[in-house]
Design an enzyme around this catalytic site. Structure first.
Site, PDB file in Angstrom:
ATOM      1  N   GLU A  25       0.626  -0.878  -0.190  1.00  0.00           N
ATOM      2  CA  GLU A  25       0.176   0.438   0.235  1.00  0.00           C
ATOM      3  C   GLU A  25       1.127   1.573  -0.201  1.00  0.00           C
ATOM      4  O   GLU A  25       2.058   0.899   0.420  1.00  0.00           O
ATOM      5  CB  GLU A  25      -0.904   0.080   1.177  1.00  0.00           C
ATOM      6  CG  GLU A  25      -2.249   1.402   1.049  1.00  0.00           C
ATOM      7  CD  GLU A  25      -1.550   2.468   2.297  1.00  0.00           C
ATOM      8  OE1 GLU A  25      -2.240   2.952   2.183  1.00  0.00           O
ATOM      9  OE2 GLU A  25      -0.205   2.534   2.377  1.00  0.00           O
ATOM     10  N   ASP A  60       0.916   5.497  -0.426  1.00  0.00           N
ATOM     11  CA  ASP A  60       0.155   6.683  -0.332  1.00  0.00           C
ATOM     12  C   ASP A  60       0.393   8.502  -1.701  1.00  0.00           C
ATOM     13  O   ASP A  60       1.613   8.174  -1.334  1.00  0.00           O
ATOM     14  CB  ASP A  60      -0.148   7.602   0.895  1.00  0.00           C
ATOM     15  CG  ASP A  60       0.224   6.976   2.077  1.00  0.00           C
ATOM     16  OD1 ASP A  60      -1.340   6.526   2.074  1.00  0.00           O
ATOM     17  OD2 ASP A  60       0.570   6.033   2.597  1.00  0.00           O
ATOM     18  N   GLU A  74      -3.767   5.066  -2.279  1.00  0.00           N
ATOM     19  CA  GLU A  74      -4.530   5.848  -1.641  1.00  0.00           C
ATOM     20  C   GLU A  74      -3.977   6.693  -2.506  1.00  0.00           C
ATOM     21  O   GLU A  74      -3.124   7.606  -2.234  1.00  0.00           O
ATOM     22  CB  GLU A  74      -4.063   5.897  -0.303  1.00  0.00           C
ATOM     23  CG  GLU A  74      -4.973   6.607   0.444  1.00  0.00           C
ATOM     24  CD  GLU A  74      -5.140   6.919   2.110  1.00  0.00           C
ATOM     25  OE1 GLU A  74      -5.581   7.674   2.857  1.00  0.00           O
ATOM     26  OE2 GLU A  74      -4.477   5.244   3.091  1.00  0.00           O
ATOM     27  N   LYS A 100      -4.426  10.716  -1.870  1.00  0.00           N
ATOM     28  CA  LYS A 100      -4.317  11.195  -0.107  1.00  0.00           C
ATOM     29  C   LYS A 100      -4.907  12.319   0.530  1.00  0.00           C
ATOM     30  O   LYS A 100      -4.387  12.718  -0.739  1.00  0.00           O
ATOM     31  CB  LYS A 100      -3.311  10.871   0.821  1.00  0.00           C
ATOM     32  CG  LYS A 100      -2.372  11.617   1.850  1.00  0.00           C
ATOM     33  CD  LYS A 100      -3.587  10.493   2.975  1.00  0.00           C
ATOM     34  CE  LYS A 100      -3.334   9.295   3.531  1.00  0.00           C
ATOM     35  NZ  LYS A 100      -4.053   8.454   4.325  1.00  0.00           N
TER      36      LYS A 100
END
Length: 315
Positions: free
Chosen positions: A93, A95, A176, A178
Protein backbone atom coordinates in the site's frame (compact mmCIF):
# COMPACT_ATOMS: atom_id res chain seq x y z
CA UNK A 1 -6.46 -34.64 -0.64
CA UNK A 2 -2.99 -34.56 -2.19
CA UNK A 3 -4.48 -34.58 -5.69
CA UNK A 4 -6.64 -31.60 -4.77
CA UNK A 5 -3.64 -29.68 -3.40
CA UNK A 6 -1.66 -30.47 -6.54
CA UNK A 7 -4.48 -29.17 -8.72
CA UNK A 8 -4.68 -25.93 -6.74
CA UNK A 9 -0.92 -25.47 -6.96
CA UNK A 10 -0.96 -26.09 -10.72
CA UNK A 11 -3.78 -23.58 -11.20
CA UNK A 12 -1.91 -20.97 -9.15
CA UNK A 13 1.29 -21.42 -11.13
CA UNK A 14 -0.72 -21.22 -14.35
CA UNK A 15 -2.17 -17.87 -13.23
CA UNK A 16 1.32 -16.59 -12.48
CA UNK A 17 2.56 -17.74 -15.87
CA UNK A 18 -0.32 -15.95 -17.59
CA UNK A 19 0.44 -12.78 -15.69
CA UNK A 20 4.13 -12.88 -16.55
CA UNK A 21 3.42 -13.53 -20.24
CA UNK A 22 0.65 -10.92 -20.56
CA UNK A 23 0.77 -7.37 -22.01
CA UNK A 24 2.85 -5.96 -19.16
CA UNK A 25 5.48 -8.65 -19.59
CA UNK A 26 5.68 -7.91 -23.31
CA UNK A 27 5.96 -4.14 -22.90
CA UNK A 28 9.73 -4.07 -22.60
CA UNK A 29 12.37 -4.10 -19.85
CA UNK A 30 10.75 -1.33 -17.80
CA UNK A 31 7.52 -3.31 -17.40
CA UNK A 32 8.84 -6.87 -17.15
CA UNK A 33 9.60 -8.41 -13.74
CA UNK A 34 13.14 -9.80 -13.70
CA UNK A 35 14.02 -13.42 -13.03
CA UNK A 36 14.17 -12.93 -9.27
CA UNK A 37 10.73 -11.33 -9.24
CA UNK A 38 9.30 -14.17 -11.35
CA UNK A 39 10.80 -16.73 -9.00
CA UNK A 40 9.40 -14.83 -6.02
CA UNK A 41 5.90 -14.83 -7.49
CA UNK A 42 6.03 -18.54 -8.31
CA UNK A 43 7.34 -19.41 -4.85
CA UNK A 44 4.64 -17.59 -2.93
CA UNK A 45 1.52 -19.21 -1.55
CA UNK A 46 -1.50 -20.07 -3.65
CA UNK A 47 -3.35 -17.16 -2.05
CA UNK A 48 -0.63 -14.70 -3.05
CA UNK A 49 -0.57 -16.06 -6.60
CA UNK A 50 -4.30 -15.43 -6.86
CA UNK A 51 -4.04 -12.06 -5.12
CA UNK A 52 -6.03 -10.13 -7.71
CA UNK A 53 -9.06 -12.39 -7.52
CA UNK A 54 -11.87 -12.10 -4.99
CA UNK A 55 -10.88 -14.68 -2.37
CA UNK A 56 -13.50 -17.13 -1.19
CA UNK A 57 -13.83 -17.25 2.57
CA UNK A 58 -12.45 -20.76 2.66
CA UNK A 59 -9.12 -19.02 2.06
CA UNK A 60 -7.19 -16.69 4.32
CA UNK A 61 -7.40 -12.92 3.80
CA UNK A 62 -4.87 -11.08 1.68
CA UNK A 63 -2.05 -9.56 3.73
CA UNK A 64 -1.14 -6.08 2.45
CA UNK A 65 2.09 -4.36 3.51
CA UNK A 66 1.05 -0.89 4.73
CA UNK A 67 3.26 1.83 3.18
CA UNK A 68 5.51 -1.10 2.32
CA UNK A 69 6.77 -3.23 5.18
CA UNK A 70 6.80 -0.10 7.31
CA UNK A 71 7.35 -1.92 10.59
CA UNK A 72 10.88 -2.73 9.45
CA UNK A 73 11.81 0.07 7.01
CA UNK A 74 10.88 3.76 6.60
CA UNK A 75 7.33 4.07 5.32
CA UNK A 76 6.52 4.78 1.68
CA UNK A 77 10.16 4.39 0.59
CA UNK A 78 11.56 2.01 -1.97
CA UNK A 79 13.36 0.28 0.89
CA UNK A 80 10.00 -0.59 2.45
CA UNK A 81 8.74 -1.96 -0.89
CA UNK A 82 11.86 -4.10 -1.26
CA UNK A 83 11.60 -5.38 2.31
CA UNK A 84 8.02 -6.47 1.67
CA UNK A 85 9.22 -8.25 -1.46
CA UNK A 86 12.02 -10.06 0.41
CA UNK A 87 9.49 -11.14 3.03
CA UNK A 88 7.34 -12.64 0.27
CA UNK A 89 4.45 -10.17 0.11
CA UNK A 90 2.85 -9.33 -3.22
CA UNK A 91 0.62 -6.48 -2.11
CA UNK A 92 1.96 -3.13 -0.92
CA UNK A 93 0.00 0.00 0.00
CA UNK A 94 1.17 3.56 -0.63
CA UNK A 95 0.00 7.18 -0.39
CA UNK A 96 0.04 9.75 -3.20
CA UNK A 97 0.08 13.56 -3.01
CA UNK A 98 0.97 16.35 -5.44
CA UNK A 99 3.86 18.81 -5.21
CA UNK A 100 3.72 22.54 -5.90
CA UNK A 101 4.87 21.98 -9.49
CA UNK A 102 2.45 19.13 -10.19
CA UNK A 103 4.58 16.02 -9.59
CA UNK A 104 3.00 13.08 -7.79
CA UNK A 105 5.05 11.87 -4.82
CA UNK A 106 4.61 9.00 -2.37
CA UNK A 107 4.23 10.37 1.15
CA UNK A 108 1.56 10.00 3.83
CA UNK A 109 1.38 13.15 5.94
CA UNK A 110 0.12 16.52 4.78
CA UNK A 111 3.49 17.88 5.87
CA UNK A 112 7.01 16.56 5.39
CA UNK A 113 8.14 17.21 8.97
CA UNK A 114 7.62 13.78 10.56
CA UNK A 115 9.31 11.57 7.99
CA UNK A 116 12.04 13.78 6.49
CA UNK A 117 14.70 16.31 7.52
CA UNK A 118 12.77 19.16 5.91
CA UNK A 119 12.90 21.33 9.06
CA UNK A 120 16.69 21.30 8.93
CA UNK A 121 16.94 21.68 5.18
CA UNK A 122 14.30 24.42 4.85
CA UNK A 123 13.95 25.99 8.33
CA UNK A 124 11.99 29.00 7.13
CA UNK A 125 9.28 27.11 5.28
CA UNK A 126 6.95 26.00 8.11
CA UNK A 127 4.57 24.20 8.22
CA UNK A 128 6.38 22.25 5.48
CA UNK A 129 3.30 21.11 3.55
CA UNK A 130 3.94 18.73 0.66
CA UNK A 131 2.08 21.02 -1.72
CA UNK A 132 4.34 23.98 -0.87
CA UNK A 133 7.50 22.29 -2.20
CA UNK A 134 8.65 21.42 -5.69
CA UNK A 135 9.54 17.88 -6.64
CA UNK A 136 13.20 18.89 -6.94
CA UNK A 137 13.21 20.26 -3.39
CA UNK A 138 11.54 17.15 -1.99
CA UNK A 139 14.07 14.98 -3.83
CA UNK A 140 16.86 16.45 -1.68
CA UNK A 141 15.26 15.37 1.62
CA UNK A 142 16.35 12.42 3.74
CA UNK A 143 13.27 10.24 4.20
CA UNK A 144 14.99 7.43 6.08
CA UNK A 145 17.24 8.82 8.79
CA UNK A 146 14.32 9.41 11.17
CA UNK A 147 13.68 5.64 11.15
CA UNK A 148 17.27 4.66 11.91
CA UNK A 149 20.88 5.37 10.84
CA UNK A 150 21.00 2.48 8.38
CA UNK A 151 18.18 4.08 6.40
CA UNK A 152 19.76 7.52 6.11
CA UNK A 153 19.66 8.77 2.53
CA UNK A 154 16.38 7.13 1.52
CA UNK A 155 14.33 9.53 -0.58
CA UNK A 156 10.68 10.41 -1.02
CA UNK A 157 9.96 8.60 -4.29
CA UNK A 158 7.90 10.02 -7.09
CA UNK A 159 4.92 7.91 -8.04
CA UNK A 160 6.73 6.95 -11.25
CA UNK A 161 9.77 5.64 -9.37
CA UNK A 162 7.53 3.80 -6.96
CA UNK A 163 5.62 2.14 -9.80
CA UNK A 164 8.90 1.12 -11.44
CA UNK A 165 10.06 -0.59 -8.25
CA UNK A 166 6.77 -2.37 -7.62
CA UNK A 167 6.81 -3.52 -11.25
CA UNK A 168 10.41 -4.69 -11.03
CA UNK A 169 9.56 -6.74 -7.96
CA UNK A 170 6.47 -8.25 -9.59
CA UNK A 171 4.30 -6.86 -6.80
CA UNK A 172 0.76 -5.48 -6.69
CA UNK A 173 -0.42 -2.08 -5.53
CA UNK A 174 -3.11 -0.67 -3.22
CA UNK A 175 -2.74 3.03 -4.03
CA UNK A 176 -4.29 5.63 -1.73
CA UNK A 177 -5.07 9.13 -2.97
CA UNK A 178 -4.27 11.12 0.17
CA UNK A 179 -6.17 14.29 1.11
CA UNK A 180 -7.72 14.79 -2.35
CA UNK A 181 -9.40 17.99 -1.18
CA UNK A 182 -5.93 19.59 -1.03
CA UNK A 183 -5.07 18.46 -4.56
CA UNK A 184 -8.02 19.16 -6.90
CA UNK A 185 -7.91 16.96 -9.97
CA UNK A 186 -5.37 14.53 -8.50
CA UNK A 187 -7.52 11.58 -9.56
CA UNK A 188 -7.05 12.40 -13.23
CA UNK A 189 -3.32 13.05 -12.66
CA UNK A 190 -2.91 9.72 -10.88
CA UNK A 191 -4.67 7.80 -13.62
CA UNK A 192 -2.56 9.58 -16.24
CA UNK A 193 0.69 8.50 -14.57
CA UNK A 194 -0.62 4.97 -14.04
CA UNK A 195 -1.50 4.80 -17.73
CA UNK A 196 1.83 6.20 -18.90
CA UNK A 197 3.68 3.66 -16.78
CA UNK A 198 1.69 0.70 -18.11
CA UNK A 199 -0.47 0.15 -15.03
CA UNK A 200 -3.84 0.52 -16.75
CA UNK A 201 -3.52 -2.35 -19.17
CA UNK A 202 -5.77 -5.39 -18.81
CA UNK A 203 -3.30 -7.41 -16.74
CA UNK A 204 -2.61 -4.72 -14.15
CA UNK A 205 -6.23 -3.59 -13.85
CA UNK A 206 -7.49 -7.15 -13.42
CA UNK A 207 -4.86 -8.45 -11.01
CA UNK A 208 -2.47 -5.88 -9.64
CA UNK A 209 -4.12 -2.54 -8.83
CA UNK A 210 -6.65 -1.08 -6.41
CA UNK A 211 -7.13 2.70 -5.98
CA UNK A 212 -8.61 3.89 -2.68
CA UNK A 213 -9.27 7.08 -0.71
CA UNK A 214 -11.00 8.44 2.38
CA UNK A 215 -12.73 10.88 0.04
CA UNK A 216 -15.95 9.42 -1.38
CA UNK A 217 -15.94 12.03 -4.15
CA UNK A 218 -12.38 11.03 -5.03
CA UNK A 219 -13.28 7.33 -5.29
CA UNK A 220 -16.35 8.27 -7.31
CA UNK A 221 -14.16 10.33 -9.67
CA UNK A 222 -11.77 7.42 -10.26
CA UNK A 223 -14.68 5.12 -11.00
CA UNK A 224 -16.20 7.64 -13.41
CA UNK A 225 -12.90 8.13 -15.27
CA UNK A 226 -11.92 4.44 -15.34
CA UNK A 227 -14.85 2.17 -14.40
CA UNK A 228 -12.67 -0.89 -15.01
CA UNK A 229 -10.28 0.01 -12.15
CA UNK A 230 -10.98 -1.63 -8.79
CA UNK A 231 -11.64 1.06 -6.17
CA UNK A 232 -11.85 1.16 -2.38
CA UNK A 233 -13.47 3.55 0.09
CA UNK A 234 -11.57 4.03 3.35
CA UNK A 235 -14.14 4.28 6.10
CA UNK A 236 -17.19 2.62 7.59
CA UNK A 237 -20.42 3.94 6.08
CA UNK A 238 -23.65 3.13 7.93
CA UNK A 239 -25.22 -0.11 6.78
CA UNK A 240 -28.17 1.76 5.33
CA UNK A 241 -25.83 3.75 3.08
CA UNK A 242 -23.81 0.80 1.78
CA UNK A 243 -25.89 0.41 -1.41
CA UNK A 244 -25.08 3.98 -2.45
CA UNK A 245 -21.35 3.32 -1.94
CA UNK A 246 -21.59 0.06 -3.86
CA UNK A 247 -22.55 2.11 -6.91
CA UNK A 248 -19.01 3.51 -7.21
CA UNK A 249 -16.65 1.30 -5.19
CA UNK A 250 -15.58 -2.34 -4.95
CA UNK A 251 -14.08 -2.33 -1.43
CA UNK A 252 -15.23 -0.95 1.92
CA UNK A 253 -12.09 -0.56 4.03
CA UNK A 254 -12.74 0.32 7.70
CA UNK A 255 -10.41 0.62 10.68
CA UNK A 256 -10.20 -2.73 12.46
CA UNK A 257 -11.02 -1.21 15.86
CA UNK A 258 -14.63 -0.50 14.86
CA UNK A 259 -15.23 -3.60 12.74
CA UNK A 260 -17.69 -6.41 13.54
CA UNK A 261 -18.58 -9.69 11.90
CA UNK A 262 -22.12 -8.40 11.35
CA UNK A 263 -20.84 -5.38 9.43
CA UNK A 264 -18.61 -7.53 7.21
CA UNK A 265 -21.61 -9.76 6.47
CA UNK A 266 -23.68 -6.72 5.46
CA UNK A 267 -20.96 -5.57 3.07
CA UNK A 268 -20.70 -9.04 1.56
CA UNK A 269 -24.43 -9.06 0.78
CA UNK A 270 -23.87 -6.43 -1.92
CA UNK A 271 -22.21 -6.36 -5.31
CA UNK A 272 -19.78 -3.52 -5.91
CA UNK A 273 -19.45 -1.09 -8.79
CA UNK A 274 -17.91 -3.67 -11.12
CA UNK A 275 -20.60 -6.29 -10.48
CA UNK A 276 -18.55 -8.47 -8.13
CA UNK A 277 -19.11 -9.08 -4.43
CA UNK A 278 -18.22 -6.05 -2.32
CA UNK A 279 -15.14 -6.80 -0.21
CA UNK A 280 -13.64 -5.60 3.08
CA UNK A 281 -9.98 -4.70 3.63
CA UNK A 282 -9.36 -3.59 7.21
CA UNK A 283 -6.50 -1.49 8.64
CA UNK A 284 -4.05 -1.15 10.39
CA UNK A 285 -3.68 -4.50 12.17
CA UNK A 286 -0.22 -5.00 13.68
CA UNK A 287 -0.57 -7.80 16.23
CA UNK A 288 -1.50 -11.46 16.10
CA UNK A 289 -4.62 -11.15 18.24
CA UNK A 290 -6.00 -8.35 16.07
CA UNK A 291 -5.23 -10.33 12.94
CA UNK A 292 -7.06 -13.41 14.21
CA UNK A 293 -9.99 -11.26 15.26
CA UNK A 294 -10.27 -9.65 11.81
CA UNK A 295 -9.89 -13.03 10.12
CA UNK A 296 -12.70 -14.36 12.28
CA UNK A 297 -14.93 -11.54 11.07
CA UNK A 298 -14.46 -12.80 7.50
CA UNK A 299 -12.51 -9.86 6.04
CA UNK A 300 -11.01 -10.25 2.58
CA UNK A 301 -7.79 -8.33 3.30
CA UNK A 302 -5.72 -7.09 6.24
CA UNK A 303 -3.53 -3.99 5.84
CA UNK A 304 -0.59 -4.03 8.25
CA UNK A 305 2.78 -2.51 9.08
CA UNK A 306 3.87 -6.00 10.22
CA UNK A 307 2.86 -8.35 7.42
CA UNK A 308 5.00 -11.16 8.80
CA UNK A 309 3.16 -11.04 12.14
CA UNK A 310 -0.25 -11.07 10.43
CA UNK A 311 0.74 -13.85 8.02
CA UNK A 312 1.89 -16.05 10.89
CA UNK A 313 -1.33 -15.35 12.80
CA UNK A 314 -3.79 -16.14 10.01
CA UNK A 315 -1.86 -18.85 8.23
Amino acid sequence: MYARLAAVAAASLGAVAALLSGPAAQAGPAARPGPSAQAGLAARTGLAARAGEAPARSERPLVIAHRGASGGAPENTLAAVDLADRMGFDWVENDVQRTRDGELVVVHDETLARTTDVEERFPGRAPWRVGDFTAAEIATLDAGGWFGPRWAGERVPTLRRYLHRVERNGQRLLLEIKRPELHPGIERDTLRVLGEEGWLDRSHVARRLVVQSFGADSVRAVHRLRPDVITGFLGMPPVAELPSYAAFTDRINPAHTALTAAYVAEVHRLDGARGERLQVYTWTVNDAAGARRADGFGVDGIITDRPDVVRDAVG
